[in-house]
Structure formats: structure tokens, C-alpha cells
Design a protein around this motif. Structure first.
Motif, mmCIF file in Angstrom:
data_model
loop_
_atom_site.group_PDB
_atom_site.id
_atom_site.type_symbol
_atom_site.label_atom_id
_atom_site.label_comp_id
_atom_site.label_asym_id
_atom_site.label_seq_id
_atom_site.Cartn_x
_atom_site.Cartn_y
_atom_site.Cartn_z
ATOM 1 N N GLY A 245 1.734 94.842 -30.038
ATOM 2 C CA GLY A 245 2.066 94.115 -31.260
ATOM 3 C C GLY A 245 3.529 93.776 -31.367
ATOM 4 O O GLY A 245 3.913 92.905 -32.160
ATOM 5 N N HIS A 246 4.382 94.434 -30.569
ATOM 6 C CA HIS A 246 5.790 94.034 -30.516
ATOM 7 C C HIS A 246 5.901 92.660 -29.866
ATOM 8 O O HIS A 246 5.213 92.365 -28.878
ATOM 9 C CB HIS A 246 6.600 95.027 -29.687
ATOM 10 N N VAL A 247 6.769 91.813 -30.400
ATOM 11 C CA VAL A 247 7.117 90.556 -29.731
ATOM 12 C C VAL A 247 8.585 90.645 -29.357
ATOM 13 O O VAL A 247 9.404 91.181 -30.110
ATOM 14 C CB VAL A 247 6.836 89.329 -30.624
ATOM 15 N N ILE A 248 8.917 90.119 -28.186
ATOM 16 C CA ILE A 248 10.249 90.329 -27.636
ATOM 17 C C ILE A 248 10.595 89.176 -26.712
ATOM 18 O O ILE A 248 9.692 88.548 -26.123
ATOM 19 C CB ILE A 248 10.291 91.677 -26.873
ATOM 20 N N THR A 249 11.866 88.838 -26.600
ATOM 21 C CA THR A 249 12.278 87.760 -25.704
ATOM 22 C C THR A 249 12.670 88.318 -24.345
ATOM 23 O O THR A 249 13.053 89.485 -24.222
ATOM 24 C CB THR A 249 13.460 86.974 -26.286
ATOM 25 N N ASN A 250 12.570 87.461 -23.343
ATOM 26 C CA ASN A 250 12.914 87.800 -21.959
ATOM 27 C C ASN A 250 13.915 86.763 -21.496
ATOM 28 O O ASN A 250 13.550 85.632 -21.195
ATOM 29 C CB ASN A 250 11.634 87.774 -21.112
ATOM 30 N N GLU A 251 15.219 87.118 -21.456
ATOM 31 C CA GLU A 251 16.244 86.093 -21.227
ATOM 32 C C GLU A 251 17.396 86.540 -20.315
ATOM 33 O O GLU A 251 18.537 86.617 -20.758
ATOM 34 C CB GLU A 251 16.808 85.602 -22.555
ATOM 35 N N PRO A 252 17.116 86.784 -19.046
ATOM 36 C CA PRO A 252 18.227 87.029 -18.119
ATOM 37 C C PRO A 252 19.001 85.743 -17.860
ATOM 38 O O PRO A 252 18.491 84.634 -18.074
ATOM 39 C CB PRO A 252 17.527 87.526 -16.853
ATOM 40 N N GLY A 253 20.230 85.870 -17.407
ATOM 41 C CA GLY A 253 21.051 84.692 -17.135
ATOM 42 C C GLY A 253 22.167 85.026 -16.167
ATOM 43 O O GLY A 253 22.313 86.147 -15.698
ATOM 44 N N PHE A 254 22.964 84.001 -15.865
ATOM 45 C CA PHE A 254 24.182 84.197 -15.084
ATOM 46 C C PHE A 254 25.174 83.124 -15.491
ATOM 47 O O PHE A 254 24.804 81.960 -15.719
ATOM 48 C CB PHE A 254 23.927 84.107 -13.578
ATOM 49 N N TYR A 255 26.467 83.524 -15.572
ATOM 50 C CA TYR A 255 27.491 82.613 -16.085
ATOM 51 C C TYR A 255 28.697 82.632 -15.157
ATOM 52 O O TYR A 255 29.373 83.658 -15.024
ATOM 53 C CB TYR A 255 27.878 83.032 -17.507
ATOM 54 N N ASN A 256 28.927 81.503 -14.535
ATOM 55 C CA ASN A 256 30.077 81.329 -13.648
ATOM 56 C C ASN A 256 31.218 80.780 -14.501
ATOM 57 O O ASN A 256 31.284 79.575 -14.774
ATOM 58 C CB ASN A 256 29.724 80.373 -12.505
#
Length: 856
Positions: A741-752
């Protein structure tokens, strides 16, 4: 008065062999007909485009007369009843469309295809998210859609009809459209009551994504006047503040970002830290000493702070190598025999207790002036918001407010008395828990199934909620309560008192004997008022209830993400098409256009947060939001990142996609592939009950770490069901166990830094999964993906992916095609883009003699 000068064009072309093109638009009512005939003309002085942004109207409420008299505005002018704000009928204004200059045809644009009634019925039948009727059950205002007198017509017939309409309405149309562009709330009258609620967007007929801004969208575009940014010299404000500090003999004065409810986003009247420092980020603390001023903020805002702070301020980079972790760590390192001033309402019980425990041995202490010193300096402080609250129907919440109150009361009754461990006698009445005080705005709104408009991007309102075993009291200003809401509160057994009546209520102990349960995030001012004999700190049960979504809420969020995904696909198809045709598009214009696509969705109530639309070095800033005057052109050499979402009556959306419009470099492809691998690793994770997001976080970073890459923000967070975009104590940085029932975001990234950045974000729902081993029984959990937007494969390096990862990527894009086709099937451009993304291969195919060939 003469009409204003013509606005600048939206964009101008790249330098290539194609004919010059631009997105053009008219400047006034009088010039619109001639504009239709001459829309291909190119202006001689192209400048940056303008676009629209809505602002929140805020008005005063009532004062605190007994304690914390820090608000400078007057509260006594509250009208007995709100004025009738009937929203005018939406009139069609003008178009804003991409055109090709032509001398052989007079056809213009595509219009805003409203279509025939039979098409409306066909569309509603196909859409999977059609709600039940809302006319009588929810008391929402009815929407009068724009009227078209023909379904398909030539340019000549359209122009003739527009000329006739303009002659009839030339004196009133501009006023009506202008009113509708900034008035976001409508009024509905029932039999014996009047309620004011934000107007949901109507269902529109199938249309092509080549449709462009018309009507009120055009007005929003030209009326979005951005003030010239300037770096304000804060020396005068700081000098006045230091004079007040001297009166109270303060060595430090802390100005937090939060309001009295510890909100992430705050109303304009609560932006004290922004006023004193000129820094507009949503996180950071200002600390002023007798001679210096410091701003402590994390890596998301370092560059922004450097640009906005003047010479009077020193930026402290929290979390940097060798730097303090946060403002508490910073101040503890510096103080000795010091008095630290802070408004006790603006700091949580948890933080205040932590600071006191650390500074006690340093011969220092926290001091709580009765008035907020920044409020005394802030001469033109905005008024308190005074917008009415409205009811969130059960068809969206899945549970009545009465049932929620009953659950909370049962929880209160289950809490053991606060008896010393050494005591052997029966607990007294004063030691028993008899009530809880809910101070979080989202928790108050969730519990009572109410929503409001006090906070930008959040459907919340300023209120406190006291719940005892027998009674419930909401502290909410009368100006925000229309008759319908008043009757509703009575029907669920909730008494209403004014917002500021909380303080005398607490001081007089009106509930009698017994202790009150408060959360660690409760304002420290409330702790001080109660004294430690009258409260017990416990994790917020309401926050736990709110974070575990029921079936109705999850189904609503799924529908919201489907509609939002369709708007995202239309936007990406439009943007790629315009860039391919030779147009220059700014980050600001792209963000504005995506918002317009979202506006056409059912149940749209506004943005969930400020659009993040970034190209080139701006994409390397995780929280960058473009400004009209400074927006960068979207280029073809670096990735373009868009992180945005809509607020809908049935869900809050948060999606990020990164795309490339040219030929990505090997470095970009490798980084993007590592980000994608981390995204897939989280999405496909299977784990036993009791596992927290913090334990899974390494999965998102493992592929990046292998190449010595990383990102400095969290991997994901909880979000609400038409509430806040950051919700709950669970997340991939939290030790709270993930629960079905938990909702959650999945947002890995990389910043040069200084070059480019990328992030992929999708929403997930925690579900039970069946495993082959079933060790220890049915305890295994996994994720169900909610976001329905394809992931571009152009930047993916196929050789770096495993067989399973390749199949996941293919299946995801095919799933998007299958789910979005019923909504987009009549949108030729969007469907062409969607099918291509689902069918194309991974990466750039290598051709003969080392020539790389794009799959397109």
C-alpha cells in the motif's frame, strides 16, 4: 489606452538550410484576425518567449491574541461571508501555434478540436478512468466548455466565424478570458448552501497533440509578466533585525524555511527566510549573528544560493566534504556561552530537543522571543491566505472521515498510560492518554477528507485538529468555511473554532485531565505551552494511515498516472517534432507547453510542484526550474531532463524522463545506461517484509558505483493521493519498513556539473509477490509500476545491459503503448511517437564503415 506592444515570439530557428520558422502569436483582440492571415510572418527582433504561471491569492485570517503575537497583519476584517466568485464562461481567445510560412495556402493551425457530441461519447467510453457523476454527490461546479459551431472546416469558414464572434464580443471577451486565466476556483450553489471549490478540468475530445495554445492558455501566456530579477541588498533588513536581537541580547537568530506546521512548501506570508536572505529555495536555514549572516543549505541549492545571496551573506554548503551536515551541526560547532533566538512555532519538538541536548554543556541556550523578529522587520508582509476549503468525496478517498476518526480514537485508547517504571500503583487520570493533536496540514486534510488552497502546489489549508476519545475540534478560520463545509463538519461530529484559538485552548487545558499524544514534528511552541506533564511524544498514527493507500486510492492514482502519462507523451511528441522542424524551444516554453497538455486532463487541479525543465548544464542541477527571462534553449548536443507532475482529484503525479534530440556522446550513453540499470534494479527488487527503503537504496547506486559515479539526493520518496508530492516517513533514505500500500518514487540520476545531467523517475506501489521458494511463507514484497511514459532508448548502450534488463526495457515501452493507445489513438503525432519508441531498437545502430545509424 493603446494596445500593448507585440509580445516576443516563442522561439526562433536553428541556423540551417531550412526556411526560418517560429511559434508565433498575436498581441491583442484587434490584431487576431489579421494575425490569422499573416501568421507566417517572422518578427524582425526575436527575443525570449513568455509563458504563463499561476499565482495564489492570499488574504488575512485571525490573530493570536494571547500568545505568539508575531503576525503583523490585521485579522479583524474577515468578512462574514465570502463574495460570490462565479467563474465566467471560458471564451475562445486566440491561437498560439507552430506554423510554416506559406504563400500557397491560407490554412491555419489545427484549432482546439472540441468535436461532435458522438465523439465525446465515444471518447468517454474508451477512457479507463471515467468517474461516477459528480454533480450532486460532490457538489462540484459544472463546466461550460468552449462551443464550436462546426467540427471540421476550412480556414476561410473558421476565420469568418471568428470575425463574427469578435464583433459580438470584442468589448467583453478579453476581460472574461483574463478573469478565467487567474481565477482558479469556481462557485457551486446547492439547495441551501454555497460551496467554493477549485474547478476541475473538463473532459476534452480526442485531438491531435499538434493542437496549440488557445483561449485562456493564450491569455496565461501573454499575462505571465516576470519581474526583472535583481539581487536585493539585504543590509537594511539585517540591520533592523540586529537591533531587535540586541534588545533580547541574542547572539544568533535562526530563521527556518518551515512554517508553524513544519511544511515543506509554505504560503507567501510564511517565507521569512526568503525575505531576509533573498534565497528562494525550498530548503535551507538563515542564521544571523551580530556581525555576519549565513545560509545553510544542501547540494541541491548551492548554485542557486550563490546567484541569489548578496555580499552580506555567506553560503555554508551542508553535506560537503569537511562541512557540517546541517544547520544544527554548524551552530553547535561555533557557539560557546551564547543565546540562540528562534520562533518556537517554526521549529519542531524533535529538533528543539536535539539542540538543547547538544548545547547544554556549552553554556548556551535557546531563547524564544514572543514575536517573530523577521515579522517585525517585514513591513510589507503578504496577508495570510484565506481561500475556502472544500470536501474531497469518498469516491476518491475510499474511506469516510468518520471511519478515520474512529481508527484514531481506537489508537489513542490503546496507548499505555504514562506511568514511571518504578511506580506500582494504578495509573491516575492525569497519566492516561485521552487525545491527540494533529498539526501536519496534510494529516489534517487527510483525516477530515477536506482540501484547500493555502499552500502553492499543495491542496492544503492552515488548521490544527484536536481529537479526543469523545470530541474533535478543528481550529480553522471562519472565512475559509462555507455553509456546505460547516454542515459537513457538524455531520461528522467536528466542532470548529478559529485558527488562533488553539493557544488559549492549550493554555486553559480545556480537555480536562489526561495527556495529549503529539508527533515529533509538532511545533515546539505547543510543547512549551503544554509542559512535559501534559503530553507524550509518539510517532504520528495519522501519517501511518495516510501513507498506506487503500484500494480506492491506489486505483485513483493509477488512473491519474495514466492521464498524466498521456499528456507527457503528447508533450514529448510535440517537442521532438518542433525541434526536428527547426524551431528553437526554450526550457521555459517546453515546461509551459507540458502544463497546457496537462490542463486538458480530467480532474486536473494544478501542478504538483514547480516544473523542472532543463537542458545542458542546467540539467546538472537536480532542482532547477527555468525562468522566462533566463531560460536556456534546448539543444541537440546534451540530454533534456523534464521532472514534473500534476495534481488530480484522484492522485498526485511525479514523473521524470531524460531524452536526447541529437547524437549522444559515449560518455552520456554510459552514464545514462548506468542510471537505467539502477532504475531497473529497484523496479524489479523482491524483498521480505520488514525491509526498509534504506536497505534497498544500494541497488539503485550499484551500477553507478561500479564506474565511480553517484548522485547526492535520495533515490525516492512517498507521495500522496491528491495531497503532497513528498509524503510519509518511508522512502529509500528511510529506515521505515516498506508495507503493501506504500507508494514511492524510483529516481536515480547522474549529474555532470557544468555540462549535463540525467534522471529517470517512475512511481511504484509496494505489493505482495509470489516467489518460487516462499521461504517463511507469504512475506515477500515487490513493486508495481504506476508511471506510464516510455523510456527513450537512444542513449542506452546495449552492450552494457544484461538480457533481463533489455527485456525489461522492451516490455516497459510496449506496456506504455498498450495502455496509452486507447487514450491517444486519435492523436496521430503522439501515436506515431509512441509506436516508434515501443518498436525501436536500443541505442544507435552501427553501420558499415564505422558509420552510426539512428534507428529512426
Amino acid at each position: 489606452m493603446p494596445p500593448p506592444p507585440p509580445p516576443p515570439p516563442i522561439c526562433f530557428p536553428f541556423g540551417n538550410n531550412k526556411a526560418g520558422r517560429r511559434l508565433s502569436w498575436s498581441d491583442s483582440e484587434a490584431s487576431r484576425d489579421s494575425y490569422q492571415a499573416e501568421r507566417g510572418a517572422v518578427l524582425n527582433q526575436p527575443t525570449r518567449p513568455t509563458s504563463a504561471s499561476s499565482s495564489m491569492t492570499q488574504q488575512p485570517s485571525r490573530p493570536v491574541s494571547l500568545s505568539f503575537q508575531s503576525d503583523s497583519e490585521k485579522y479583524d476584517d474577515v468578512p462574514i461571508a465570502l463574495p460570490d466568485k462565479t467563474k465566467p464562461k471560458l471564451m475562445r481567445g486566440n491561437t498560439m501555434t507552430g506554423t510554416k510560412k506559406s504563400t500557397t495556402s491560407s490554412k491555419w493551425g489545427y484549432g482546439w478540436g472540441i468535436g461532435k457530441k458522438d465523439k465525446m461519447k465515444e471518447m468517454e467510453k474508451d477512457l479507463p478512468d471515467q468517474p461516477r457523476s459528480m454533480t450532486s454527490e460532490t457538489n462540484l461546479p459544472l463546466y461550460n466548455p468552449p462551443v464550436r459551431r462546426d467540427s471540421k472546416s476550412t480556414q476561410a469558414s473558421r476565420s469568418t466565424q471568428r470575425t463574427q464572434d469578435t464583433q459580438k464580443t470584442s468589448s467583453t471577451q478579453h476581460t472574461k478570458v483574463s478573469q478565467s486565466s487567474h481565477q482558479s476556483r469556481g462557485t457551486h450553489r446547492s439547495n441551501s448552501s454555497r460551496s467554493t471549490v477549485p474547478k476541475p478540468r473538463p473532459p476534452l475530445l480526442p485531438h491531435e497533440s499538434s493542437d496549440t495554445l488557445v483561449g485562456s492558455a493564450y491569455e496565461r501566456k501573454i499575462n505571465d509578466h516576470e519581474s526583472i530579477p535583481e539581487r536585493i541588498d539585504t543590509i537594511e533588513r539585517l540591520s533592523e533585525l540586529r537591533k531587535l536581537m540586541e534588545k533580547d541580547n541574542l547572539d544568533y537568530y535562526v530563521i527556518p524555511s518551515e512554517d508553524a506546521h513544519q511544511s515543506e512548501y509554505v504560503a507567501a506570508s510564511d517565507k521569512r527566510r526568503e525575505f531576509i536572505s533573498n534565497f528562494t529555495g525550498t530548503a535551507g536555514q538563515a542564521i544571523v549573528t551580530r556581525n555576519s549572516a549565513y545560509l545553510i543549505t544542501d547540494s541541491r541549492y548551492w548554485l542557486q544560493a550563490q546567484e541569489q545571496l548578496d555580499h552580506n551573506w555567506t553560503l555554508v554548503r551542508a553535506g560537503d566534504v569537511g562541512a557540517p551536515t546541517d544547520w544544527i551541526d554548524w551552530i553547535v560547532r561555533r557557539i560557546q556561552n551564547s543565546r540562540i533566538g528562534i520562533d518556537a512555532r517554526m521549529i519542531s519538538h524533535e529538533k528543539a530537543t536535539l539542540i538543547n541536548s547538544k548545547i547544554g554543556g556549552l553554556e548556551s541556550k535557546l531563547v524564544y522571543p514572543p514575536q517573530n523578529l523577521v515579522d517585525l522587520v517585514w513591513k510589507e508582509k503578504p496577508p495570510k491566505p484565506r481561500e475556502p476549503v472544500y470536501i474531497q468525496p469518498r469516491e476518491y478517498t475510499g474511506e469516510s472521515a468518520t471511519d478515520k476518526l474512529d481508527k484514531i480514537r481506537r489508537w489513542i485508547g490503546q496507548q499505555p498510560p504514562s506511568v514511571p517504571s518504578y511506580s506500582k500503583s494504578e495509573p491516575t487520570a492525569a497519566q492516561k492518554h485521552i487525545a491527540t493533536l494533529v498539526t501536519s496540514l496534510s494529516c489534517v486534510a487527510y483525516t477530515l477528507n477536506l482540501r484547500g488552497s493555502d499552500i502553492p502546489y499543495n491542496p492544503l489549508f492552515h488548521a490544527y485538529l484536536f481529537i479526543s476519545l469523545n470530541t474533535a475540534i478543528i481550529f480553522l478560520d471562519a472565512s475559509k468555511v462555507v455553509e456546505e463545509v460547516s454542515d459537513y463538519l457538524k455531520s461528522i461530529g467536528v466542532e470548529r473554532r478559529d485558527y488562533t484559538d488553539l493557544w488559549p485552548f492549550l493554555r486553559r487545558r480545556e480537555w480536562g485531565e489526561g495527556k495529549i499524544l503529539i508527533s515529533p514534528q509538532t511545533s515546539y511552541a505547543i510543547s512549551l505551552m503544554l509542559t512535559h506533564f501534559r503530553y507524550t511524544v509518539a510517532p504520528s498514527y495519522v501519517e501511518h494511515m495516510m501513507s498506506v493507500k487503500n484500494t480506492t486510492e491506489i486505483d485513483g492514482i493509477k488512473r491519474a498516472y495514466l492521464r498524466d502519462g498521456a499528456a507527457f507523451v503528447k508533450f514529448l511528441a510535440w517537442l521532438e517534432s518542433k525541434l526536428a522542424e527547426g524551431y528553437d524551444i526554450t526550457e521555459y516554453e517546453a515546461a509551459s507547453r507540458l502544463t497546457e497538455f496537462r490542463r486538458k486532463n480530467k480532474h486536473f487541479m494544478g501542478l504538483a510542484y514547480e516544473n523542472i525543465s532543463a537542458s545542458g548544464p542546467n540539467a546538472a542541477l537536480p532542482h532547477y526550474s527555468p525562468k522566462k527571462s533566463k531560460a536556456r534553449m534546448i539543444d541537440r548536443e546534451t540530454p533534456y531532463l523534464n521532472d514534473s507532475g500534476g495534481q488530480y482529484r484522484d492522485g498526485t503525479c511525479d514523473t521524470t524522463r531524460t531524452v536526447h534530440f541529437g547524437r549522444p556522446t559515449p560518455e552520456q550513453c554510459e552514464a545514462y545506461t548506468r542510471v537505467l540499470q539502477g532504475h531497473i534494479a529497484i523496479d524489479t527488487a523482491v524483498f521480505p517484509e520488514g525491509t526498509s527503503g534504506h536497505q534497498l537504496d544500494v541497488l539503485a547506486r550499484r551500477a553507478l558505483w561500479r564506474d565511480g559515479l553517484n548522485y547526492m539526493h535520495g533515490t525516492g520518496h512517498g507521495f500522496g493521493a491528491f495531497l503532497t508530492v513528498h509524503e510519509g516517513s518511508h522512502g529509500f533514505s528511510s529506515s521505515v519498513p516498506l508495507t503493501p500500500g506504500h507508494v514511492i518514487t524510483n529516481e536515480p540520476g547522474f549529474y555532470n556539473a557544468g555540462k549535463w545531467g540525467m534522471r529517470i523517475e517512475s512511481a511504484l506501489c509496494v505489493r505482495r509477490v509470489k516467489t518460487r521458494g516462499e521461504f517463511n511463507g507469504d512475506i515477500w514484497l515487490g513493486f508495481e509500476r504506476l508511471t506510464c511514459v516510455p523510456i527513450q532508448t537512444r542513449m542506452v548502450k546495449e552492450s552494457m545491459l544484461t538480457k533481463e534488463e533489455k527485456q525489461w526495457l522492451k516490455d516497459h515501452n510496449q506496456r506504455c503503448l498498450d495502455k496509452l493507445t486507447p487514450i491517444l489513438k486519435e492523436d496521430k503525432r503522439a501515436m506515431k511517437w509512441l509506436k516508434r519508441e515501443a518498436d525501436r531498437g536500443i541505442g544507435l545502430a552501427a553501420g558499415a564503415a564505422g558509420i552510426s545509424i539512428d534507428w529512426d
